[in-house]
Motif scaffolding. Sequence first.
Motif, PDB file in Angstrom:
ATOM      1  N   ARG A 108      -8.171   1.788  -0.368  1.00  0.00           N
ATOM      2  CA  ARG A 108      -7.215   2.817  -0.589  1.00  0.00           C
ATOM      3  C   ARG A 108      -5.761   2.050  -0.945  1.00  0.00           C
ATOM      4  O   ARG A 108      -5.641   1.007  -0.410  1.00  0.00           O
ATOM      5  N   ASP A 109      -4.859   2.881  -1.234  1.00  0.00           N
ATOM      6  CA  ASP A 109      -3.411   2.132  -1.174  1.00  0.00           C
ATOM      7  C   ASP A 109      -2.528   2.931  -0.025  1.00  0.00           C
ATOM      8  O   ASP A 109      -2.605   4.212  -0.082  1.00  0.00           O
ATOM      9  N   LEU A 110      -2.123   2.047   0.645  1.00  0.00           N
ATOM     10  CA  LEU A 110      -1.045   2.533   1.838  1.00  0.00           C
ATOM     11  C   LEU A 110       0.125   2.251   1.561  1.00  0.00           C
ATOM     12  O   LEU A 110       0.547   1.056   1.166  1.00  0.00           O
ATOM     13  N   VAL A 111       1.054   3.384   1.662  1.00  0.00           N
ATOM     14  CA  VAL A 111       2.418   3.177   1.501  1.00  0.00           C
ATOM     15  C   VAL A 111       2.786   3.694   2.848  1.00  0.00           C
ATOM     16  O   VAL A 111       2.773   4.598   3.367  1.00  0.00           O
ATOM     17  N   THR A 112       3.854   2.746   3.304  1.00  0.00           N
ATOM     18  CA  THR A 112       4.662   2.956   4.638  1.00  0.00           C
ATOM     19  C   THR A 112       5.882   3.421   4.733  1.00  0.00           C
ATOM     20  O   THR A 112       6.649   2.843   3.656  1.00  0.00           O
ATOM     21  N   LEU A 113       6.288   4.395   4.936  1.00  0.00           N
ATOM     22  CA  LEU A 113       7.669   4.795   5.122  1.00  0.00           C
ATOM     23  C   LEU A 113       8.419   5.052   6.488  1.00  0.00           C
ATOM     24  O   LEU A 113       9.010   5.791   7.065  1.00  0.00           O
ATOM     25  N   ASP A 114       7.808   3.906   7.092  1.00  0.00           N
ATOM     26  CA  ASP A 114       8.352   3.789   8.606  1.00  0.00           C
ATOM     27  C   ASP A 114       9.680   3.181   8.743  1.00  0.00           C
ATOM     28  O   ASP A 114      10.187   2.683   7.847  1.00  0.00           O
ATOM     29  N   SER A 115      10.181   3.260   9.885  1.00  0.00           N
ATOM     30  CA  SER A 115      11.483   2.618  10.220  1.00  0.00           C
ATOM     31  C   SER A 115      11.104   1.337  11.105  1.00  0.00           C
ATOM     32  O   SER A 115       9.978   1.178  11.438  1.00  0.00           O
ATOM     33  N   GLY A 116      11.916   0.007  10.823  1.00  0.00           N
ATOM     34  CA  GLY A 116      10.999  -1.214  11.808  1.00  0.00           C
ATOM     35  C   GLY A 116      11.827  -2.161  11.020  1.00  0.00           C
ATOM     36  O   GLY A 116      12.418  -2.266   9.973  1.00  0.00           O
ATOM     37  N   SER A 117      11.641  -3.624  11.757  1.00  0.00           N
ATOM     38  CA  SER A 117      12.263  -4.937  11.421  1.00  0.00           C
ATOM     39  C   SER A 117      11.320  -5.333   9.889  1.00  0.00           C
ATOM     40  O   SER A 117      10.093  -5.069   9.911  1.00  0.00           O
ATOM     41  N   PRO A 118      11.969  -6.370   9.227  1.00  0.00           N
ATOM     42  CA  PRO A 118      11.226  -7.128   8.284  1.00  0.00           C
ATOM     43  C   PRO A 118       9.910  -7.721   9.009  1.00  0.00           C
ATOM     44  O   PRO A 118       9.142  -7.640   8.143  1.00  0.00           O
ATOM     45  N   GLU A 119      10.158  -8.179  10.010  1.00  0.00           N
ATOM     46  CA  GLU A 119       9.045  -8.956  10.644  1.00  0.00           C
ATOM     47  C   GLU A 119       7.691  -7.878  11.148  1.00  0.00           C
ATOM     48  O   GLU A 119       6.859  -8.366  11.022  1.00  0.00           O
ATOM     49  N   GLY A 120       8.064  -6.358  11.337  1.00  0.00           N
ATOM     50  CA  GLY A 120       7.370  -5.638  11.546  1.00  0.00           C
ATOM     51  C   GLY A 120       6.510  -5.215  10.219  1.00  0.00           C
ATOM     52  O   GLY A 120       5.246  -5.378  10.359  1.00  0.00           O
ATOM     53  N   ALA A 121       7.207  -5.438   9.038  1.00  0.00           N
ATOM     54  CA  ALA A 121       6.418  -5.081   7.639  1.00  0.00           C
ATOM     55  C   ALA A 121       5.587  -6.351   7.518  1.00  0.00           C
ATOM     56  O   ALA A 121       4.548  -6.310   6.744  1.00  0.00           O
ATOM     57  N   ARG A 122       6.077  -7.551   7.835  1.00  0.00           N
ATOM     58  CA  ARG A 122       5.411  -8.686   7.563  1.00  0.00           C
ATOM     59  C   ARG A 122       3.772  -8.971   8.280  1.00  0.00           C
ATOM     60  O   ARG A 122       3.174  -9.566   8.047  1.00  0.00           O
ATOM     61  N   ARG A 123       4.257  -8.184   9.495  1.00  0.00           N
ATOM     62  CA  ARG A 123       2.846  -8.091  10.435  1.00  0.00           C
ATOM     63  C   ARG A 123       1.790  -7.047   9.745  1.00  0.00           C
ATOM     64  O   ARG A 123       0.604  -7.346   9.845  1.00  0.00           O
ATOM     65  N   ALA A 124       2.291  -5.884   9.443  1.00  0.00           N
ATOM     66  CA  ALA A 124       1.663  -4.779   9.077  1.00  0.00           C
ATOM     67  C   ALA A 124       0.907  -5.035   7.776  1.00  0.00           C
ATOM     68  O   ALA A 124      -0.334  -4.898   7.570  1.00  0.00           O
ATOM     69  N   ALA A 125       1.416  -5.616   6.755  1.00  0.00           N
ATOM     70  CA  ALA A 125       0.953  -5.907   5.480  1.00  0.00           C
ATOM     71  C   ALA A 125      -0.392  -6.798   5.377  1.00  0.00           C
ATOM     72  O   ALA A 125      -1.418  -6.193   4.948  1.00  0.00           O
ATOM     73  N   PRO A 126      -0.472  -7.929   6.092  1.00  0.00           N
ATOM     74  CA  PRO A 126      -1.884  -8.644   6.100  1.00  0.00           C
ATOM     75  C   PRO A 126      -2.861  -7.908   6.789  1.00  0.00           C
ATOM     76  O   PRO A 126      -3.983  -7.833   6.858  1.00  0.00           O
ATOM     77  N   TRP A 127      -2.383  -7.248   7.939  1.00  0.00           N
ATOM     78  CA  TRP A 127      -3.509  -6.166   8.696  1.00  0.00           C
ATOM     79  C   TRP A 127      -3.966  -5.100   7.682  1.00  0.00           C
ATOM     80  O   TRP A 127      -5.145  -4.934   7.725  1.00  0.00           O
ATOM     81  N   VAL A 128      -3.167  -4.649   6.683  1.00  0.00           N
ATOM     82  CA  VAL A 128      -3.502  -3.543   5.868  1.00  0.00           C
ATOM     83  C   VAL A 128      -4.468  -4.215   4.969  1.00  0.00           C
ATOM     84  O   VAL A 128      -5.678  -3.855   4.511  1.00  0.00           O
ATOM     85  N   ARG A 129      -4.082  -5.146   4.282  1.00  0.00           N
ATOM     86  CA  ARG A 129      -4.828  -5.880   3.201  1.00  0.00           C
ATOM     87  C   ARG A 129      -5.985  -6.624   3.928  1.00  0.00           C
ATOM     88  O   ARG A 129      -7.242  -6.504   3.211  1.00  0.00           O
ATOM     89  N   GLY A 130      -6.067  -7.077   5.286  1.00  0.00           N
ATOM     90  CA  GLY A 130      -7.428  -7.399   5.940  1.00  0.00           C
ATOM     91  C   GLY A 130      -8.573  -6.475   6.100  1.00  0.00           C
ATOM     92  O   GLY A 130      -9.719  -6.807   6.103  1.00  0.00           O
ATOM     93  N   HIS A 131      -8.070  -5.185   6.061  1.00  0.00           N
ATOM     94  CA  HIS A 131      -9.051  -4.027   5.898  1.00  0.00           C
ATOM     95  C   HIS A 131      -9.266  -3.454   4.287  1.00  0.00           C
ATOM     96  O   HIS A 131      -9.893  -2.406   4.569  1.00  0.00           O
ATOM     97  N   GLY A 132      -8.802  -4.230   3.572  1.00  0.00           N
ATOM     98  CA  GLY A 132      -9.367  -3.798   2.161  1.00  0.00           C
ATOM     99  C   GLY A 132      -8.368  -2.990   1.490  1.00  0.00           C
ATOM    100  O   GLY A 132      -8.888  -2.504   0.348  1.00  0.00           O
ATOM    101  N   ALA A 133      -7.223  -2.591   1.963  1.00  0.00           N
ATOM    102  CA  ALA A 133      -6.482  -1.596   1.261  1.00  0.00           C
ATOM    103  C   ALA A 133      -5.167  -2.537   0.652  1.00  0.00           C
ATOM    104  O   ALA A 133      -5.046  -3.720   1.058  1.00  0.00           O
ATOM    105  N   ARG A 134      -4.467  -1.894  -0.226  1.00  0.00           N
ATOM    106  CA  ARG A 134      -3.429  -2.581  -0.756  1.00  0.00           C
ATOM    107  C   ARG A 134      -2.164  -1.946  -0.085  1.00  0.00           C
ATOM    108  O   ARG A 134      -2.177  -0.763   0.304  1.00  0.00           O
ATOM    109  N   PHE A 135      -1.106  -2.724   0.065  1.00  0.00           N
ATOM    110  CA  PHE A 135       0.209  -2.372   0.870  1.00  0.00           C
ATOM    111  C   PHE A 135       1.395  -2.167   0.045  1.00  0.00           C
ATOM    112  O   PHE A 135       1.766  -3.177  -0.681  1.00  0.00           O
TER     113      PHE A 135
END
Length: 304
Positions: free
Chosen positions: A98-125
């Motif tokens: 699946r393709d995951l689009v986040t429209l969250d608030s948060g820091s760049p660091e938060g995005a950098r942590r979330a992206a590999p978590w999403v990719r690690g479960h087989g989705a695109r970020f």
Amino acid sequence: MSTRPQQKPLPDQVLTPVTVIGLGAMGALAAAFMAAGHPTTVWNRTAARAVPLVAGGAAHPATVAEAVAASPLVVTCPTTFEDTVEALGPAAGALRGRDLVTLDSGSPEGARRAAPWVRGHGARFLGGAVKNVPPAVGAEETLLYYSGDAAVFGTHEPVLRVLGGDTVYLGADPDLAALDEMAVGGTLLPALVGFFQGAAALRARGLEAASMVRFSERWLEMIASVLPVLAREIDSGDYSEPLSSVNVFVAGAAHDAELGREAGLDVGWHEPFHELLDRAVEAGYGTQSIAALTEILREPRPAA
């Protein structure tokens, strides 16, 4: 505020199903997808928030895993990236493909942590940000920007434009949207507090805050008009031909305390700004552009 008229799908047109996770402040996202004819699935920890959307035709499965599995495109809008990862934890197995689009608030660091978590479960970020208030979702002038997997943006750009007509792709780094959101959003609270201080001063004289709105709008327009000049000064590092110098702001700072005493206001929120001005003068920027404060901000003082 004008909204973009939603085009009804043609009879043979197949619209991308979308799942929206998180229906708090930005529940308008799901409503916009529904208005454009996209089959929409919603999920929220507080199920009651989904009731009006279900009444309008949205699907609302019992679990977040079922919601994620329902659509090839999943849009999340909990408060932070950490909240998104937590919410999607029980659905991690359903993310694959699946393709995951986040429209969250948060820091760049938060995005950098979330992206590999999403990719690690087989989705695109793809990380994104909505730069407007919820009622403006779907308007032609509403700005959203995205960063991350270019293929996700390319595939779903027409769907994402349902949320706002001014839709921009910033680049492949997953944290660029979060970086821009915070860089641009940093203007908001100081500007609003300045307006609130002015409103408090007027109310102290028995005047209505509404009486200053037209003047504040013109003032903000003036500020907007000089931003390109200030940005050029910052990018070039040349502050020698100021529209307004640091010393001019230093002279004006003295009046803040006077207004506070006269109107009985708490003007202590100005103190950090006055400190920046003093540091700029100490660094030799007194006669140079106020944009030189950028250089002071790039050298934060050690924490006490």
